[in-house]
Design an enzyme around this catalytic site. Structure first.
Site, short mmCIF file in Angstrom:
data_model
loop_
_atom_site.label_atom_id
_atom_site.label_comp_id
_atom_site.label_asym_id
_atom_site.label_seq_id
_atom_site.Cartn_x
_atom_site.Cartn_y
_atom_site.Cartn_z
CB CYS A 1 53.74 54.06 41.32
SG CYS A 1 55.41 53.71 40.75
N GLY B 1 54.65 36.87 30.67
CA GLY B 1 53.38 36.93 31.39
C GLY B 1 53.23 38.13 32.30
CG HIS C 1 54.87 42.20 40.71
ND1 HIS C 1 54.90 43.01 39.60
CD2 HIS C 1 54.14 41.11 40.37
CE1 HIS C 1 54.20 42.44 38.63
NE2 HIS C 1 53.74 41.28 39.07
CG HIS D 1 53.19 36.81 41.41
ND1 HIS D 1 51.84 37.04 41.26
CD2 HIS D 1 53.79 37.45 40.39
CE1 HIS D 1 51.64 37.79 40.19
NE2 HIS D 1 52.80 38.05 39.64
P1 5GP Z 1 52.02 40.06 36.66
O1 5GP Z 1 51.22 39.35 35.62
O2 5GP Z 1 52.40 41.45 36.20
O3 5GP Z 1 53.18 39.26 37.15
O4 5GP Z 1 51.08 40.17 37.91
C1 5GP Z 1 50.30 41.28 38.23
C2 5GP Z 1 49.44 40.87 39.38
O5 5GP Z 1 48.91 42.03 39.96
C3 5GP Z 1 48.24 39.99 38.99
O6 5GP Z 1 48.30 38.76 39.70
C4 5GP Z 1 47.03 40.83 39.36
O7 5GP Z 1 45.98 40.07 39.90
C5 5GP Z 1 47.59 41.80 40.38
N1 5GP Z 1 46.92 43.10 40.37
C6 5GP Z 1 46.65 43.86 39.28
N2 5GP Z 1 46.03 45.00 39.66
C7 5GP Z 1 45.95 44.96 41.01
C8 5GP Z 1 45.41 45.87 41.98
O8 5GP Z 1 44.89 46.93 41.68
N3 5GP Z 1 45.48 45.48 43.28
C9 5GP Z 1 46.05 44.30 43.67
N4 5GP Z 1 46.07 44.03 44.98
N5 5GP Z 1 46.57 43.43 42.79
C10 5GP Z 1 46.52 43.75 41.47
ZN ZN Z 2 55.49 51.77 39.50
#
Ligand code: 5GP
Ligand code: ZN
Length: 112
Positions: free
Chosen positions: A8, A92, A99, A101
């Site tokens: 957010c 994970g 989001h 990826h």
């Molecule tokens: P999840 O594990 O929730 O699917 O992926 C979260 C992703 O967000 C991770 O790949 C991590 O590197 C990325 N991420 C976490 N914090 C930040 C941030 O502050 N900025 C950016 N650009 N990516 C982030």
């Molecule tokens: Zn949020």
């Protein structure tokens, strides 16, 4: 908007990011810890915790997010790419704002 959600804060610009696309519904920015030479995240402006908290009202938004993946991947120079949606801690997920990826580039991605 959720007060202590990092995505957010990125969506509203409170925390900086390397943005590659934005419109009224979504913001797309580079992952801070890339798994491949190109790795970006497609993030809705609306704070939705995960894919598991989506319902029929999110159908158009989810479709839009998925359709952006090939468009932006191509713009980023990718001939192929992988999409990933981690859902829940056991899936994970670390950031609890949904989001997609998108990553690729370099060598062929391993199957696992
Ligand atoms: P999840 O594990 O929730 O699917 O992926 C979260 C992703 O967000 C991770 O790949 C991590 O590197 C990325 N991420 C976490 N914090 C930040 C941030 O502050 N900025 C950016 N650009 N990516 C982030
Ligand atoms: Zn949020």
């Amino acid at each position: 908007m959720s007060a202590d959600c990092i995505f957010c804060k990125i969506v509203t610009g409170t925390i900086p990011s390397t943005q590659i696309y934005a419109d009224d519904d979504v913001v797309v920015f580079k992952d801070i810890n890339p798994l491949a030479p190109v790795h970006f995240l497609i993030v809705p402006r609306e704070h939705i915790e995960s894919l598991a908290s989506c319902d029929a009202s999110h159908q158009a938004l989810l479709g839009k997010m998925l359709l952006l993946a090939p468009k932006l991947a191509k713009e980023q120079g990718l001939a192929g790419f992988r999409t990933m949606i981690n859902t829940g801690r056991e899936g994970g997920q670390e950031v609890f704002h949904i989001h997609v990826h998108v990553f690729g580039g370099g060598t062929t991605l391993p199957k696992t």
